[in-house]
Write an enzyme that holds these catalytic residues in place. Structure first.
Site, short mmCIF file in Angstrom:
data_model
loop_
_atom_site.label_atom_id
_atom_site.label_comp_id
_atom_site.label_asym_id
_atom_site.label_seq_id
_atom_site.Cartn_x
_atom_site.Cartn_y
_atom_site.Cartn_z
N CYS B 66 -3.08 -16.11 -7.06
CA CYS B 66 -2.12 -16.86 -8.24
C CYS B 66 -2.14 -16.21 -9.37
O CYS B 66 -3.21 -16.17 -9.91
CB CYS B 66 -2.50 -18.40 -8.03
SG CYS B 66 -1.57 -19.40 -9.29
N CYS B 69 -3.61 -19.38 -12.17
CA CYS B 69 -5.08 -19.77 -12.05
C CYS B 69 -6.18 -18.73 -11.55
O CYS B 69 -7.40 -19.15 -11.41
CB CYS B 69 -5.28 -21.01 -11.39
SG CYS B 69 -4.92 -21.04 -9.85
N CYS B 74 -4.15 -18.75 1.10
CA CYS B 74 -3.60 -17.97 2.40
C CYS B 74 -2.19 -18.45 2.67
O CYS B 74 -1.65 -19.49 2.27
CB CYS B 74 -4.60 -18.30 3.67
SG CYS B 74 -4.51 -20.04 3.95
N HIS B 82 -1.01 -22.26 2.41
CA HIS B 82 -2.01 -23.15 1.34
C HIS B 82 -1.43 -22.63 0.01
O HIS B 82 -1.60 -23.23 -0.70
CB HIS B 82 -3.42 -22.67 1.57
CG HIS B 82 -3.93 -23.46 2.87
ND1 HIS B 82 -4.97 -23.17 3.61
CD2 HIS B 82 -3.36 -24.80 3.37
CE1 HIS B 82 -5.41 -23.90 4.45
NE2 HIS B 82 -4.27 -25.00 4.37
N HIS B 86 -0.45 -25.20 -2.81
CA HIS B 86 -1.39 -25.07 -4.09
C HIS B 86 0.01 -25.28 -5.19
O HIS B 86 -0.39 -25.84 -6.10
CB HIS B 86 -1.62 -23.48 -4.15
CG HIS B 86 -2.25 -23.31 -5.61
ND1 HIS B 86 -3.09 -24.05 -6.39
CD2 HIS B 86 -1.82 -22.40 -6.39
CE1 HIS B 86 -3.39 -23.35 -7.49
NE2 HIS B 86 -2.57 -22.42 -7.80
N CYS B 185 28.13 43.10 9.55
CA CYS B 185 28.57 41.60 9.29
C CYS B 185 27.67 40.83 8.56
O CYS B 185 27.92 39.79 8.06
CB CYS B 185 28.70 41.28 10.75
SG CYS B 185 27.29 41.21 11.90
N HIS B 477 25.46 38.60 15.88
CA HIS B 477 26.52 38.85 15.07
C HIS B 477 26.66 37.55 14.25
O HIS B 477 26.50 36.40 14.28
CB HIS B 477 27.63 38.66 15.95
CG HIS B 477 28.98 38.93 15.43
ND1 HIS B 477 29.50 40.03 14.53
CD2 HIS B 477 30.19 38.19 15.36
CE1 HIS B 477 30.63 40.19 14.16
NE2 HIS B 477 31.19 38.86 14.43
#
Lengths: 170, 543
Positions: B66, B69, B74, B82, B86, B185, B477
């Site tokens: 976060c 904070c 998770c 979570h 939060h 050529c 060629h």
């Protein structure tokens, strides 16, 4: 790794599957995150265009390989776009600028080689012409004055071949 | 892909966060950013233990840090997050950072979000952590990038002076067969491509190299090239014999002068060398290849960048080298599928872009090639990566179809088909793109980034000439295919014929010439200009 069928899996292999699953999930999200950024920032390639090019190329190869498609690709020409025809060996005649003799165009190169004293044997001798002093300014290699990068040891997996590039012609 | 990075609009939650916290959160986050030598960044909260969710202590799923904070939460699925919980309990704790990849994540939108200032903070940390002398990342220099004007090397209006009032005058200017003088050529094919390289053509037709004025004290290949241009663009459609040119070239390249089969690419390089030499001699100021003003370099010279990095500490040493072409290794298409599938899509075809990807991929140098790392002060395993620092006006790709085995003392030709596009965007191969990718594609001004305002040059190219080689290594060629005003012409020594696009797509290409897109369309305009001025005098018999 064992099958995900938990009835028959031992606790040990269950645990392995479990960890494997976690690792796999983590990697998948990593890649998704990377692609998400590329897409959002407009960094991705134009896949549609690329696929279209591939499709056109595949189509072209099929059509060109088809013998019923006419003589666009075979070597036999009837007339060129100006309506002219040309012999197998160029028959324009002009004067050699080295010796003054009249030479046929298609045989000019072999003539000039002898005439100028060039060719395999002559290459062994050091030339003392002004051109030699000019070429000393360069790195001396006929390949490239600016050898851009060293491409050594790129193994391409072509057996034991390594690429150098040059092709000879007729 | 246009080459400009889109600055994505922030979601309302990110916008909210920025309003309230500005850059403070990003700056303090730097204490938790961990940079790796490989350009990736992760979040590290506690050195002594593995990260765990603040609510449930799990270390499974995705972990988010976060921004407000500094706690970890998770995310297992959108329904089991979570991190989201939060944000419900703590108002405004809506923006977090994915710990694995240091990417911003909005827990409410449940999506990755982007902020250039965040990327800047990440990059600053990277720069701080990287061993010094890593000049991959530089802050964008202020207007030091001079406006690079597109140089078309000649006044197009001069082209209208060359007239042909004959019935074939509505065919493109300068289409003329070249007689094979005996195994020449290889020379004819490259000459045809150069005759129709717009800036090169404009230079010579625009009389920039004046044969009368040029000092004839030393033989000058450019004078003879000029003569070829005059002859080919004279309006005479009977095949031209470039005999004097051959004579002149042999005088300059003593070691290549012989009546035997030769390589077209070698000839191309040799020609550019000779043009440059003459320019170098007559021009006292030698600025170095990067800024050389000889026509050869103005048209074909680009700059390649080579980065060699230590795999242990990330220290990178960078070199820039000029190049007049790019030689590419052939890509190995998977042996299974060269045939098209039912849907018409080709699987496993080798492509030019694939070869370019190979060319710019990070290559692990063998353990027998450990390079000395200035930072570690020992030899370490290293990574090498090439990229294009500066694109030329005209890009020449050379495919290395010659494979040589030292063991078997044999050479063979690789006949494998290579798909090549008619329009090519070089953006992914630029140094700025390659380096940006190395650092996770952050929004940041990397070395080589040129703001769109400062340059007219783009990364988009159009194919205009293809040189093909058919037959075996020793006996083959060369034929050149030219694209003039979107019509393809086959130039087989004296024979000029029209071919369809599909024939060209199916070719086994050896060298491919691409030109900056806007120069390609400008060149077409030049040809139209010619047509318009001769329409009055042309009699019937239009092609």
């Amino acid at each position: 790794m064992s099958a995900p069928n938990e009835e028959y899996a031992s606790p040990h292999s269950q645990l392995s599957s479990h960890f494997f699953g976690d690792l796999l999930d983590s990697i998948i999200v990593d890649i998704a995150s990377e692609c998400h950024r590329i897409a959002r920032l407009g960094l991705d390639r134009n896949l549609e265009e690329e696929e279209e090019e591939l499709r056109l190329s595949a189509q072209a190869r099929v059509r060109v390989a088809d013998p019923s498609n006419g003589g666009e690709t075979n070597g036999k020409y009837v007339v060129d776009i100006f309506g002219q025809t040309h012999p197998a060996v160029a028959n324009e005649i002009f004067e050699c600028m080295n010796c003054g003799r009249s030479i046929m165009a298609g045989r000019f190169a072999p003539h000039l080689e002898k005439c100028m004293g060039k060719g395999r044997k002559a290459r062994m001798k050091a030339t003392r012409s002004s051109t030699a002093s000019q070429t000393r300014h360069s790195r001396g290699s006929p390949i490239s004055l600016y050898s851009p990068y060293s491409n050594s040891n790129r193994s391409n997996g072509v057996d034991d071949y390594c690429n150098e590039g040059g092709l000879d012609d007729q | 892909m246009s080459g400009t990075i889109v600055n994505p609009k922030p979601c309302p939650h990110l916008a909210n966060y920025r309003k309230k916290h500005g850059l403070g959160g990003y700056n303090s986050l730097q204490n938790n950013l961990k940079a790796s030598p490989h350009g990736k960044t992760t979040i590290l909260k506690d050195v002594s233990q593995a990260p765990r969710c603040n609510l449930c202590s799990t270390n499974k799923g995705r972990l988010y840090f976060c921004l407000i904070c500094s706690q970890i939460y998770c995310f297992l699925s959108p329904d089991s997050s979570h991190a989201f919980l939060h944000s419900q309990s703590e108002r405004d704790h809506e923006i977090a950072v994915d710990m694995e990849r240091a990417e911003l994540f909005c827990v409410v939108c449940c999506d990755q979000v982007y902020d250039p200032d965040f990327d800047m903070a990440v990059m600053c940390k990277q720069i701080k952590e990287l061993p010094c002398n890593n000049d991959c990342v530089k802050v964008r220099k202020q207007s030091s990038n001079k406006r690079r004007k597109v140089d078309d090397c000649g006044a197009s209006k001069d082209l209208t002076l060359l007239m042909d009032a004959g019935p074939s005058s509505c065919l493109p200017l300068g289409l003329r067969g070249l007689n094979n003088l005996g195994n020449t050529c290889f020379m004819n094919s490259v000459l045809q491509a150069l005759l129709h390289t717009p800036p090169f053509r404009n230079y010579f037709l625009g009389d920039s190299h004046n044969r009368e004025i040029c000092r004839r004290s030393s033989p000058c290949l450019a004078c003879d090239i000029d003569a070829v241009f005059s002859a080919v663009f004279s309006g005479d459609r009977t095949p031209y014999s470039p005999a004097r040119f051959l004579y002149s070239w042999w005088q300059h390249s003593a070691n290549l002068a012989s009546y035997e089969q030769q390589d077209a690419h070698e000839f191309f390089i040799s020609m550019l060398d000779r043009i440059h030499e003459k320019e170098e001699l007559s021009n006292s100021q030698n600025k170095g290849a990067g800024d050389c003003h000889c026509i050869a370099h103005r048209v074909f010279s680009g700059v390649l960048r080579s980065d060699v990095s230590c795999t242990v500490c990330g220290f990178t040493s960078t070199t820039h080298d000029p190049c007049v072409d790019i030689s590419l290794d052939m890509q190995h298409a998977p042996s299974l599928a060269e045939k098209s599938t039912k849907t018409g899509k080709s699987v496993g075809i080798s492509t030019l872009t694939g070869c370019l990807d190979l060319f710019t991929r990070p290559e692990r140098l063998g353990s027998d090639q450990k390079l000395y790392c200035q930072n570690c002060e020992v030899r370490q395993d290293s990574l090498k990566q090439m990229s294009i620092r500066r694109l030329p006006l005209v890009l020449c790709f050379h495919m290395k179809r010659f494979a040589h085995s030292h063991i078997r003392k044999m050479s063979k030709k690789i006949d494998q088909y290579l798909q090549f596009p008619f329009s090519l965007d070089m953006t992914p191969y630029l140094s700025s793109s390659i380096i940006r990718n190395r650092f996770g594609n952050r929004i940041f001004a990397f070395d080589g980034d040129e703001s769109d305002m400062s340059t007219e040059l783009s990364t988009e190219f159009e194919l205009f000439a293809v040189v093909t080689h058919s037959g075996k290594l020793e006996a083959g060629h060369y034929v050149t295919y030219l694209r003039l005003r979107n019509q393809w012409y086959k130039c087989d020594d004296a024979w000029i014929t029209r071919v369809s696009e599909k024939v060209v797509r199916a070719l086994q290409s050896y060298m491919m010439y691409y030109i900056q897109k806007m120069l390609y369309y400008k060149a077409s305009d030049d040809l139209d200009c010619f047509e318009m001025s001769t329409q009055e005098s042309a009699h019937g018999g239009c092609c």
